[in-house]
Design an enzyme around this catalytic site. Structure first.
Site, PDB file in Angstrom:
ATOM      1  N   CYS A  51      39.228  56.898 -47.552  1.00 56.98           N
ATOM      2  CA  CYS A  51      38.529  57.141 -48.814  1.00 56.98           C
ATOM      3  C   CYS A  51      37.102  56.620 -48.662  1.00 56.98           C
ATOM      4  O   CYS A  51      36.572  56.580 -47.557  1.00 56.98           O
ATOM      5  CB  CYS A  51      39.264  56.505 -49.986  1.00 56.98           C
ATOM      6  SG  CYS A  51      39.331  54.699 -49.927  1.00 56.98           S
ATOM      7  N   GLN A  52      36.482  56.201 -49.738  1.00 58.22           N
ATOM      8  CA  GLN A  52      35.096  55.739 -49.665  1.00 58.22           C
ATOM      9  C   GLN A  52      34.990  54.339 -49.064  1.00 58.22           C
ATOM     10  O   GLN A  52      34.158  54.082 -48.227  1.00 58.22           O
ATOM     11  CB  GLN A  52      34.459  55.782 -51.065  1.00 58.22           C
ATOM     12  CG  GLN A  52      32.958  55.589 -51.071  1.00 58.22           C
ATOM     13  CD  GLN A  52      32.191  56.791 -50.519  1.00 58.22           C
ATOM     14  OE1 GLN A  52      32.744  57.831 -50.215  1.00 58.22           O
ATOM     15  NE2 GLN A  52      30.897  56.622 -50.361  1.00 58.22           N
TER      16      GLN A  52
END
Length: 135
Positions: A87-88
């Site tokens: 993810c981020q």
């Protein structure tokens, strides 16, 4: 431990760093990007086998878990596939990895540090071309 709008079952999640991830995706592992579509389209890990299935959606009330997440992953991946979840920054992917392991996926790892660490290490990314404003 706090939650981000979801209660994941307690399973042992293996977290690997971006360097290990890079090697595994070069050897055919599937990279599952669980960021929002908007985040993904701004730029993502350059991987041959990459899938974007958001784990959470942004709503006016804040982030909410994608109720179809497991169903969407099962239509794209087999439980025997070798999967790296990113993810981020590494938080959503941790929850997503736990959910997938609890669902019976055999070889799922969380990418610690997320896309931010990937960029910091200057690893290959795919991003839309920069647009010049020639007026």
């Amino acid at each position: 431990m706090g939650s981000i709008g979801t209660e994941s079952p307690r399973v042992e999640v293996a977290t690997i760093d971006v360097t290990a991830t890079k090697g595994l995706i070069q050897n055919g592992h599937v990279y599952l990007d669980v960021r929002t579509v908007e985040e993904f389209e701004k730029g993502h890990v350059d991987a041959e086998k990459i899938i974007n299935i958001p784990y959470m959606f942004n709503t006016p009330q804040g982030r909410v878990k994608n109720p179809e997440f497991l169903k969407e992953v099962s239509s794209a991946c087999k439980k025997e596939d070798h999967i790296i979840v990113g993810c981020q920054s590494g938080v959503r992917s941790l929850y997503a990895t736990a959910d997938l392991l609890a669902e019976g996926y055999k070889d799922v790892n969380n990418m610690g540090g997320g896309y931010l660490d990937w960029i910091k290490n200057e690893f290959p990314v795919k991003a839309p071309p920069k647009v010049k404003n020639d007026l």
